[in-house]
Design a protein around this motif. Structure first.
Motif, mmCIF file in Angstrom:
data_model
loop_
_atom_site.group_PDB
_atom_site.id
_atom_site.type_symbol
_atom_site.label_atom_id
_atom_site.label_comp_id
_atom_site.label_asym_id
_atom_site.label_seq_id
_atom_site.Cartn_x
_atom_site.Cartn_y
_atom_site.Cartn_z
ATOM 1 N N UNK A 119 -86.764 65.623 41.182
ATOM 2 C CA UNK A 119 -85.696 66.046 42.081
ATOM 3 C C UNK A 119 -84.795 64.890 42.481
ATOM 4 N N UNK A 120 -85.367 63.779 42.932
ATOM 5 C CA UNK A 120 -84.536 62.663 43.395
ATOM 6 C C UNK A 120 -83.653 62.103 42.285
ATOM 7 N N UNK A 121 -84.216 61.936 41.099
ATOM 8 C CA UNK A 121 -83.438 61.430 39.970
ATOM 9 C C UNK A 121 -82.311 62.397 39.601
ATOM 10 N N UNK A 122 -82.628 63.686 39.534
ATOM 11 C CA UNK A 122 -81.612 64.681 39.180
ATOM 12 C C UNK A 122 -80.534 64.761 40.259
ATOM 13 N N UNK A 123 -80.927 64.626 41.520
ATOM 14 C CA UNK A 123 -79.966 64.670 42.626
ATOM 15 C C UNK A 123 -78.999 63.488 42.516
ATOM 16 N N UNK A 124 -79.512 62.297 42.223
ATOM 17 C CA UNK A 124 -78.647 61.132 42.080
ATOM 18 C C UNK A 124 -77.669 61.312 40.916
ATOM 19 N N UNK A 125 -78.154 61.875 39.813
ATOM 20 C CA UNK A 125 -77.269 62.143 38.680
ATOM 21 C C UNK A 125 -76.190 63.151 39.056
ATOM 22 N N UNK A 126 -76.581 64.175 39.818
ATOM 23 C CA UNK A 126 -75.613 65.200 40.202
ATOM 24 C C UNK A 126 -74.516 64.628 41.099
ATOM 25 N N UNK A 127 -74.893 63.854 42.112
ATOM 26 C CA UNK A 127 -73.850 63.342 43.006
ATOM 27 C C UNK A 127 -72.997 62.267 42.345
ATOM 28 N N UNK A 128 -73.521 61.619 41.307
ATOM 29 C CA UNK A 128 -72.678 60.670 40.577
ATOM 30 C C UNK A 128 -71.612 61.419 39.773
ATOM 31 N N UNK A 129 -71.938 62.631 39.335
ATOM 32 C CA UNK A 129 -70.978 63.454 38.589
ATOM 33 C C UNK A 129 -70.075 64.255 39.524
ATOM 34 N N UNK A 130 -70.606 64.631 40.696
ATOM 35 C CA UNK A 130 -69.879 65.481 41.638
ATOM 36 C C UNK A 130 -70.125 64.974 43.059
ATOM 37 N N UNK A 131 -69.344 63.955 43.496
ATOM 38 C CA UNK A 131 -69.556 63.388 44.834
ATOM 39 C C UNK A 131 -69.434 64.421 45.960
ATOM 40 N N UNK A 132 -68.698 65.492 45.751
ATOM 41 C CA UNK A 132 -68.553 66.522 46.781
ATOM 42 C C UNK A 132 -69.868 67.279 46.999
ATOM 43 N N UNK A 133 -70.801 67.192 46.044
ATOM 44 C CA UNK A 133 -72.094 67.865 46.194
ATOM 45 C C UNK A 133 -72.842 67.318 47.406
ATOM 46 N N UNK A 134 -72.746 66.028 47.646
ATOM 47 C CA UNK A 134 -73.415 65.443 48.812
ATOM 48 C C UNK A 134 -72.791 65.953 50.102
#
Length: 196
Positions: free
Chosen positions: A29-44
């Motif tokens: 989860x943590x690794x995938x979350x970091x990848x997601x916010x690097x691609x989509x900063x608005x996700x955070x």
């Protein structure tokens, strides 16, 4: 909402260790979350707004309104429609409907504090161990309004080394369904992962 988020994350992030495996299988989860916010900063930002709303939600008030003065019990606050997307290559990953129904039953027993091993909860978790007041149920209507049993089956060799790539094969709207993908193997070696 806070309990709903915790329940969904717990379900999707459970780690498992197979008897034959020597390596520790982990939750990504943590690794995938970091990848997601690097691609989509608005996700955070969306995540932070949802957490703020969840922390301000008054479960006690809603529960008391539903139960009322005369009744001591009420149905779950939330009924969560679940869809299992079985991505398979005609192997053992193509699990049966009975196995899926059993998994949903176990989820409900656990999240409604009805499972027979409640006495085994370690003391550290006793103060927060509770009926989450949610019910998981296989979806009965698909995104297009058709009847469904809450299970999709998709043949794909991606099942042998799965990641987010399998979500492109079949994915129902996450604001209406809890999507669970069943695959033969996750490419990273994780037992599972979910996004916040």
């Amino acid at each position: 909402m806070k309990k709903l988020l915790i329940a969904a994350l717990t379900i999707l992030c459970g780690a498992s260790i197979q008897a034959q495996d020597v390596d520790h299988r982990h939750c990504d989860t943590d690794q995938m979350w970091q990848e997601m916010i690097s691609k989509d900063p608005a996700a955070k930002q969306r995540h932070d707004a949802l957490r703020a709303a969840a922390s301000n939600f008054n479960f006690a008030k809603v529960r008391n309104e539903r139960i009322g003065q005369k009744s001591t019990t009420a149905p779950p606050l939330y009924r969560i429609p679940v869809v299992f997307h079985v991505i398979h290559a005609y192997g053992p990953e193509n699990i049966s409907k009975a196995q899926i129904e059993d998994a949903v039953n176990i989820l409900n027993l656990s999240f409604q504090k009805l499972n027979p091993d409640t006495g085994m909860v370690i003391p550290l978790f006793q103060p927060i161990f509770a009926d989450c007041e949610i019910e998981f149920a296989l979806a009965t209507i698909d995104p297009y309004g058709n009847c469904t049993d809450g299970i999709t089956r998709t043949y794909s060799p991606l099942t042998a080394s799965a990641g987010d790539n399998v979500k492109a094969l079949v994915d129902w709207p996450s604001d209406k369904y809890l999507n669970i993908w069943v695959v033969k193997n996750i490419a990273s070696g994780a037992a599972g992962y979910a996004y916040y």
